[in-house]
Enzyme design. Structure first.
Site, PDB file in Angstrom:
ATOM      1  N   ASP A 186      -3.421   4.576  -3.057  1.00 10.49           N
ATOM      2  CA  ASP A 186      -4.019   3.689  -2.115  1.00 10.49           C
ATOM      3  C   ASP A 186      -3.669   4.059  -0.783  1.00 10.49           C
ATOM      4  OD1 ASP A 186      -5.768   1.464  -1.425  1.00 10.49           O
ATOM      5  OD2 ASP A 186      -3.751   0.398  -0.878  1.00 10.49           O
ATOM      6  N   ASP A 240      -4.325   1.962   2.753  1.00  8.26           N
ATOM      7  CA  ASP A 240      -3.891   0.772   3.661  1.00  8.26           C
ATOM      8  C   ASP A 240      -2.677   0.004   3.060  1.00  8.26           C
ATOM      9  OD1 ASP A 240      -5.677   1.317   5.943  1.00  8.26           O
ATOM     10  OD2 ASP A 240      -7.334   0.278   4.615  1.00  8.26           O
ATOM     11  N   ASP A 293      -0.544  -1.346  -3.204  1.00  8.25           N
ATOM     12  CA  ASP A 293       0.140  -2.651  -2.699  1.00  8.25           C
ATOM     13  C   ASP A 293      -0.639  -4.129  -3.077  1.00  8.25           C
ATOM     14  OD1 ASP A 293      -2.014  -1.707  -0.817  1.00  8.25           O
ATOM     15  OD2 ASP A 293      -1.222  -3.400   0.284  1.00  8.25           O
TER      16      ASP A 293
END
Length: 342
Positions: free
Chosen positions: A21, A23, A219
């Site tokens: 991922d 961001d 995250d």
């Protein structure tokens, strides 16, 4: 029980592809994240291939690759898989080339929809077969209203993702899911979603890389890690973005990670798994936890980065075991778990 698993060698040596991922994992806004460049460089040196998989549909893969390269993470456009590309793939499952699609989003979504062979239109009066909606910071009421008009008239609504929030350097901002919710509120129609936690992007990226042992890294539990479980791939939760270690402990089964690390440097180390011990304790290299009378109890080991991670791993095992067995766990007994690198 869906629980943490052990890896006796560095993750980059066990898995041949990392689905990373962006961001909150590789960067935050336009700022680098601790351990990201070094961790990914070391992973590549160990033979691991990287594909950056993002729910952001507003940007072109070339732009994403350039930003990564500027942060010390060399990347080519082919190393990027966006939700825009996944949305175009979903559209292709029902629409023939030449179908009209109202695109509500940024340049990345427009490019992906055109590349899939569809005709991009900008008004509901063009009678589009579908509406493809993705995040773009320049979107306003006019574009969202056109999407609502088209969906009311029967156009198929496909969202690039349903993320309610978006991490930026200044804090959390409304994500695509918040904008999609406006269309849903106006029409009463629930859209199909191409982005995480749907497995579409992960599956497309694995196919593109011809990988056999993929690892999902993210995250967010509700998108990245839920998407990993939906796709049947192991997932690594890094504590540099939206969700915390406390969130791991309280996670529902469909969103639990298989591995937990402070940051992307965790690709370069082995990961122990908690083991059951006497008295209902779960221990990871001396750090132990249990649920007793509905409350989480902790036994600290070394007060360093590894020790704090081991305590978090043990807390996850104790909490998940108790909850999955139908026992009560008081959320106010679960503390935050500060880990170096967050």
């Amino acid at each position: 029980m869906s629980g943490l698993i052990a890896c006796e060698v560095p993750l980059a040596e066990r898995f041949d592809l990392a689905l990373v991922d962006l961001d909150g994992v590789a960067y935050k806004g336009h700022e680098p994240i601790h351990g990201a460049a070094a961790g990914l460089k070391g992973a590549r040196e160990r033979g691991m291939r990287l594909v950056f998989v993002t729910n952001n549909a507003s940007r072109e893969p070339e732009s994403v690759a350039a930003q990564l390269s500027g942060l010390g993470i060399p990347a080519d456009p082919d190393d990027v898989m966006t939700a825009a590309q996944a949305a175009a793939g979903v559209l292709a499952t029902r629409l023939a080339p030449g179908a009209k699609v109202l695109v509500v989003g940024g340049a990345g979504l427009v490019t992906a929809v055109k590349a899939a062979g569809f005709v991009v239109v900008t008004s509901a009066d063009d009678k589009p077969d579908a509406v493809a909606q993705g995040f773009a910071p320049e979107l306003g009421w006019t574009q969202i209203a056109e999407a609502a008009y088209a969906v009311q008239r029967g156009s198929w609504h496909v969202a690039s993702n349903m993320d309610l929030s978006l991490p930026t350097a200044r804090g959390m901002a409304p994500g695509n899911g918040a904008l999609v919710a406006a269309v849903r509120a106006a029409t009463g129609v629930t859209p199909d979603s191409a982005g995480k936690p749907a497995p579409t992007m992960f599956q497309l990226a694995v196919k593109r890389a011809d990988a056999e042992r993929p690892l999902v890294i993210g995250d967010r539990l509700d998108t990245d890690l839920a998407g990993a479980r939906a796709a049947g791939y192991p997932g690594l939760h890094v504590l540099t973005g939206v969700n915390s270690g406390r969130d791991d402990v309280l996670a529902i089964p469909a969103e639990r990670p298989d591995f937990i690390g402070a940051d992307l440097y965790s690709l370069l180390v082995a990961h122990p798994a908690p083991e059951a011990a006497d008295g209902g304790w779960w221990a990871t290299r001396g750090a132990a936890a249990r649920v007793h009378d509905g409350r989480l109890e902790l036994h600290h080991a070394a007060d360093d980065a590894d020790g704090r991670l081991d305590l978090l791993r043990s807390a996850c095992a104790a909490a998940w075991s108790a909850v999955d067995a139908g026992r009560r766990l008081a959320a106010d007994s679960v503390p935050e778990f500060p880990v170096a690198g967050t």
